[in-house]
Write a protein that holds these residues in place. Structure first.
Motif, PDB file in Angstrom:
ATOM      1  N   MET A 167     -17.167  14.374  13.627  1.00  0.00           N
ATOM      2  CA  MET A 167     -17.553  14.550  12.224  1.00  0.00           C
ATOM      3  C   MET A 167     -16.472  15.270  11.421  1.00  0.00           C
ATOM      4  N   PHE A 168     -15.962  16.365  11.969  1.00  0.00           N
ATOM      5  CA  PHE A 168     -14.976  17.141  11.210  1.00  0.00           C
ATOM      6  C   PHE A 168     -13.704  16.329  10.934  1.00  0.00           C
ATOM      7  N   PRO A 169     -13.084  15.704  11.981  1.00  0.00           N
ATOM      8  CA  PRO A 169     -11.905  14.881  11.691  1.00  0.00           C
ATOM      9  C   PRO A 169     -12.213  13.733  10.730  1.00  0.00           C
ATOM     10  N   ALA A 170     -13.374  13.096  10.906  1.00  0.00           N
ATOM     11  CA  ALA A 170     -13.719  11.961  10.043  1.00  0.00           C
ATOM     12  C   ALA A 170     -13.910  12.433   8.608  1.00  0.00           C
ATOM     13  N   TYR A 171     -14.514  13.611   8.468  1.00  0.00           N
ATOM     14  CA  TYR A 171     -14.710  14.154   7.129  1.00  0.00           C
ATOM     15  C   TYR A 171     -13.360  14.436   6.482  1.00  0.00           C
ATOM     16  N   LYS A 172     -12.460  15.014   7.307  1.00  0.00           N
ATOM     17  CA  LYS A 172     -11.115  15.293   6.805  1.00  0.00           C
ATOM     18  C   LYS A 172     -10.446  14.018   6.311  1.00  0.00           C
ATOM     19  N   ALA A 173     -10.578  12.952   7.125  1.00  0.00           N
ATOM     20  CA  ALA A 173      -9.972  11.666   6.749  1.00  0.00           C
ATOM     21  C   ALA A 173     -10.581  11.159   5.450  1.00  0.00           C
ATOM     22  N   SER A 174     -11.901  11.293   5.320  1.00  0.00           N
ATOM     23  CA  SER A 174     -12.577  10.719   4.154  1.00  0.00           C
ATOM     24  C   SER A 174     -12.209  11.457   2.876  1.00  0.00           C
ATOM     25  N   ARG A 175     -11.809  12.736   3.002  1.00  0.00           N
ATOM     26  CA  ARG A 175     -11.494  13.528   1.823  1.00  0.00           C
ATOM     27  C   ARG A 175     -10.064  13.330   1.332  1.00  0.00           C
ATOM     28  N   LEU A 176      -9.247  12.611   2.123  1.00  0.00           N
ATOM     29  CA  LEU A 176      -7.842  12.467   1.738  1.00  0.00           C
ATOM     30  C   LEU A 176      -7.730  11.763   0.387  1.00  0.00           C
ATOM     31  N   ASP A 177      -6.789  12.250  -0.418  1.00  0.00           N
ATOM     32  CA  ASP A 177      -6.517  11.618  -1.700  1.00  0.00           C
ATOM     33  C   ASP A 177      -5.584  10.432  -1.451  1.00  0.00           C
ATOM     34  N   PRO A 178      -5.952   9.238  -1.907  1.00  0.00           N
ATOM     35  CA  PRO A 178      -5.130   8.066  -1.570  1.00  0.00           C
ATOM     36  C   PRO A 178      -3.678   8.200  -2.025  1.00  0.00           C
ATOM     37  N   ILE A 179      -3.464   8.819  -3.182  1.00  0.00           N
ATOM     38  CA  ILE A 179      -2.090   8.946  -3.690  1.00  0.00           C
ATOM     39  C   ILE A 179      -1.267   9.829  -2.750  1.00  0.00           C
ATOM     40  N   GLU A 180      -1.856  10.988  -2.412  1.00  0.00           N
ATOM     41  CA  GLU A 180      -1.168  11.915  -1.503  1.00  0.00           C
ATOM     42  C   GLU A 180      -0.945  11.257  -0.149  1.00  0.00           C
ATOM     43  N   ALA A 181      -1.994  10.560   0.343  1.00  0.00           N
ATOM     44  CA  ALA A 181      -1.935   9.969   1.675  1.00  0.00           C
ATOM     45  C   ALA A 181      -0.840   8.913   1.754  1.00  0.00           C
ATOM     46  N   LEU A 182      -0.684   8.121   0.678  1.00  0.00           N
ATOM     47  CA  LEU A 182       0.344   7.074   0.691  1.00  0.00           C
ATOM     48  C   LEU A 182       1.742   7.658   0.564  1.00  0.00           C
ATOM     49  N   ARG A 183       1.822   8.900   0.097  1.00  0.00           N
ATOM     50  CA  ARG A 183       3.123   9.564  -0.055  1.00  0.00           C
ATOM     51  C   ARG A 183       3.501  10.325   1.219  1.00  0.00           C
ATOM     52  N   HIS A 184       2.554  10.392   2.166  1.00  0.00           N
ATOM     53  CA  HIS A 184       2.719  11.201   3.383  1.00  0.00           C
ATOM     54  C   HIS A 184       3.958  10.787   4.173  1.00  0.00           C
ATOM     55  N   GLU A 185       4.552  11.744   4.852  1.00  0.00           N
ATOM     56  CA  GLU A 185       5.759  11.629   5.701  1.00  0.00           C
ATOM     57  C   GLU A 185       7.042  11.839   4.918  1.00  0.00           C
TER      58      GLU A 185
END
Lengths: 433, 261
Positions: free
Chosen positions: A415-433
């Motif tokens: 639940m905790f990891p999945a919740y973390k994943a669900s809260r990611l902002d798509p813009i930030e996530a696509l900019r990751h790395e």
């Protein structure tokens, strides 16, 4: 023109949006490919679950086997059985209920037989420690039981060879004896090959003719009698040999297992009346149904099950922490993927569900692997000689429970990891790395 | 501009980073009509990324209104925006963003996973297949991304973007990771899709890429600096003739290939 579509259609499309079966199929498919792509990592992660489920499955299988074995031997005949013991009540003046008043009397056994319609048979049992002699052997302090013929019915032990006591044996107090196989062996009275029948033994210096051999049942395993060798003589004979105080109990059998409760009540009523106990006097005896022993065993078994459950709980907890750790790694490794999924229209709920499904897939696979290993362990248990585990098997409820628990661990720790994943902002996530 | 598919009115975006306040967009008015091909240009920090995120419904403005196809998306909740992205917007990224372990077809199908209106298994598959055929990869459906060239990867990404026949196709530096020959190939593909009726917005900082578009919108400091046709744009116009020539050559070459197959 591909763009020439009516806006109203788009509006209608938005109605009643939910996740479809395709989402679940895809999500589970992707979870499996994710697990397959990281085989070693997935295996190590699921190891806690695998070991936990396997060990608890084996313990449950062993207990189930033991229970099935013991209970089948008890319940085939045992549920209709009653025992009556003398019992001095607690919390009353010693002078009012001395031992002499509590002791069982033969007349009481007779009264129970005569007055209780639900009792099919009863036998007093008295234990006499005696020295026993055959032609070649001398054994001191062997237990000799005085019984009535109904004893065979009451405790469910038949005469295998020879004959039981007859009424004439009792009435005339003939010096005849029944023995069990262990006694035949210990006394070495099988010299002529007829299994001890017709031999004479000396009990306390008196000559007894062995007229039969009584079967030994597994029920003794529960500690009703610790000695292997047993000798039985007519109760009337035993009475004559007794001097002073002796301990007597009754073994009785109800007409059927269904009437056992009634029989118990009848015995209590007759006993109280025989003893002239007032309504507010406590019982000076105790009536025990064999049910009690079964219940004792059952509570012991459920105690062990509870301990095993605790152990599996700990290993599932450890396994769950491993799952959480690996799912957190997975979420951070796949941040861009999560960003992409959100960009193409995944809602937070869809992402949450997708990662939960991945964790659950992993733990359920671990649970299934654990069950398979546990089942193999259960099968190998049945080959251990003398362990009484021939009937060891994994019951259906344990299979279902293991799967449900594994899935539960997946949900709880995913639940905790999945919740973390669900809260990611798509813009930030696509900019990751 | 009654035929506008996109209407931005006074769009502003303010970020707070610690104690600092960043005005990424300071009141942008923009109309984009149906079947336009628009380049959005600007140096880094000009607000073009923020504008793209806004247009792509990945972000919401701090103030101002955004109408997409007649619906006020600037007032929508996060989940409603996800639905809009799923059905109305196709994204193409600089680094393709394909799932490594999935085949080209499965990558193209991805948006359908989150759609409840895409029909049955067969319908979904056929839709993905026809999208792949539209980008000329009908013979690469089972290939994994690592078995494809850069240009082919971007074609898969474009197929994924046009799968739902979106109102807008958003491309963020779509040729940034490609060599010049492949760049030409991908831009030709965009042009073809545009000719088929698709509205396309390309975010780029390269003039020769912008030259393939009809309209060039330039941003500076969160405001629109200029909004001109490609021929009128001072920096882009030198490349327009060459771009047109390349497109003609491509079209001719493709017709030749199609004729032979």
């Amino acid at each position: 023109m591909t763009n020439a579509k009516a806006p109203s259609r788009k509006g209608a499309k938005g109605e009643g949006r939910g996740l479809t079966i395709f989402f679940f199929l895809k999500a589970i498919g992707m979870a499996l490919s994710q697990i397959w792509a990281n085989k070693t990592r997935s295996f190590l992660t699921a190891l806690g679950i695998i070991v936990g489920v396997a060990s608890v499955t084996a313990v449950i299988a062993a207990l189930t086997g033991l229970k099935a074995k013991v209970l089948s031997e008890f319940e085939s005949v045992g549920a209709a059985r009653l025992y009556v013991f003398p019992n001095r009540p607690d919390n009353v003046p010693r002078a009012k209920f001395p031992w002499e008043k509590c002791r069982l009397k033969v007349s009481e056994a007779q009264a129970i037989m005569d007055q209780c319609p639900s009792i099919k048979g009863i036998s007093p049992i008295v234990d006499l420690p005696m020295s026993v002699e055959s032609d070649t052997e001398l054994i001191d302090g062997m237990t000799v039981n005085g019984i009535w013929p109904a004893w065979h019915d009451a405790v469910g032990r038949k005469v295998m060879r020879g004959r039981p006591f007859s009424q004439i044996d009792i009435d005339t107090a003939r010096q005849v004896a029944l023995v069990n196989e262990a006694a035949v062996t210990e006394l070495k009275i099988d010299a002529d090959g007829n299994g001890g029948l017709g031999e004479h033994i000396l009990l306390g210096g008196r000559r007894f003719l062995v007229i039969g051999v009584v079967e030994t049942t597994q029920a003794r395993m529960l500690g009703m009698n610790s000695s292997e060798a047993e000798i039985f003589i007519p109760f009337s004979v035993a009475e004559k040999l007794l001097d002073g105080w002796y301990f007597m109990q009754f073994a009785a059998i109800a007409t059927s297992p269904e009437t056992a409760e009634e029989a118990k009540a009848e015995v209590e009523y007759v006993m109280r009346r025989q003893r002239g106990l007032q309504p507010d006097d406590p019982d000076t005896f105790r009536v025990a149904a064999l049910d009690q022993y079964i219940n004792q065993f059952k509570s012991l078994a459920s105690g062990v099950t509870a301990i095993a459950g605790g152990i599996v709980g700990i290993s599932l907890l450890v396994g769950g922490i491993g799952i959480m750790n690996i799912m957190l790694v997975s979420v951070s490794e796949r941040t861009r993927e999560i960003g992409l999924r959100k960009a193409v229209g995944a809602t937070s709920a869809a992402i949450l569900l997708q990662f939960l499904l991945e964790a659950v897939t992993l733990t359920v696979l671990g649970g299934i692997a654990g069950l398979v290993i546990g089942k193999l362990m259960a099968v190998s248990l049945t080959f251990i000689p003398g362990a009484n585990l021939e009937q060891a098997d994994v019951p259906a409820w344990a299979v279902i429970l293991s799967i449900v628990f594994s899935a539960g661990v997946g949900v709880a720790f995913g639940m905790f990891p999945a919740y973390k994943a669900s809260r990611l902002d798509p813009i930030e996530a696509l900019r990751h790395e | 501009m009654s035929d506008s598919i996109i209407q931005l009115r006074g769009i502003a975006k303010v970020y707070r980073v610690g104690v600092e306040t960043i005005h990424a967009l300071r009141g942008v008015d923009l109309d984009i009509g149906r079947n336009e091909m628009v380049a959005i240009m600007g140096s880094s920090g000009s607000g073009k990324s923020t504008l793209m995120n806004m247009l792509g419904c990945l972000d919401r403005p701090t103030s101002g209104e955004y109408m997409l196809g007649g619906r006020l998306v600037s007032a929508m909740k996060t989940d409603e925006l996800a639905l809009i992205r799923n059905e109305e917007i196709g994204f193409v990224f600089q680094s393709f963003e394909l799932l490594a372990r999935q085949s080209a077809l499965e990558n193209v199908e991805l948006p359908l996973m989150y759609s409840s209106t895409a029909g049955g298994f067969r319908a979904r598959r056929e839709r993905a297949l026809s999208a792949l055929q539209r980008v000329g990869l009908g013979n690469r459906v089972d290939h994994r991304p690592n078995q494809l060239s850069g240009g082919q990867k971007q074609r898969v990404a474009i197929a994924r973007a046009i799968l739902n026949n979106p109102k807008i196709l958003m491309a963020d530096e779509p040729t940034g990771n490609l060599d010049s020959a492949t760049t030409a190939e991908i831009l030709a593909l965009f042009t073809r899709i545009y000719r088929e009726g698709q509205t396309i917005i390309i975010v780029t900082h390269e003039n020769d890429v912008a030259a393939h578009c009809q309209r060039v919108v330039r941003l500076r400091d969160g405001r629109i600096l200029s909004d001109l046709s490609a021929e009128e744009d001072f920096e882009v116009s030198p490349y327009v003739e060459e771009a047109r020539a390349t497109q003609r050559r491509r079209a001719a070459a493709e017709e030749a290939t199609e004729a032979t197959t």
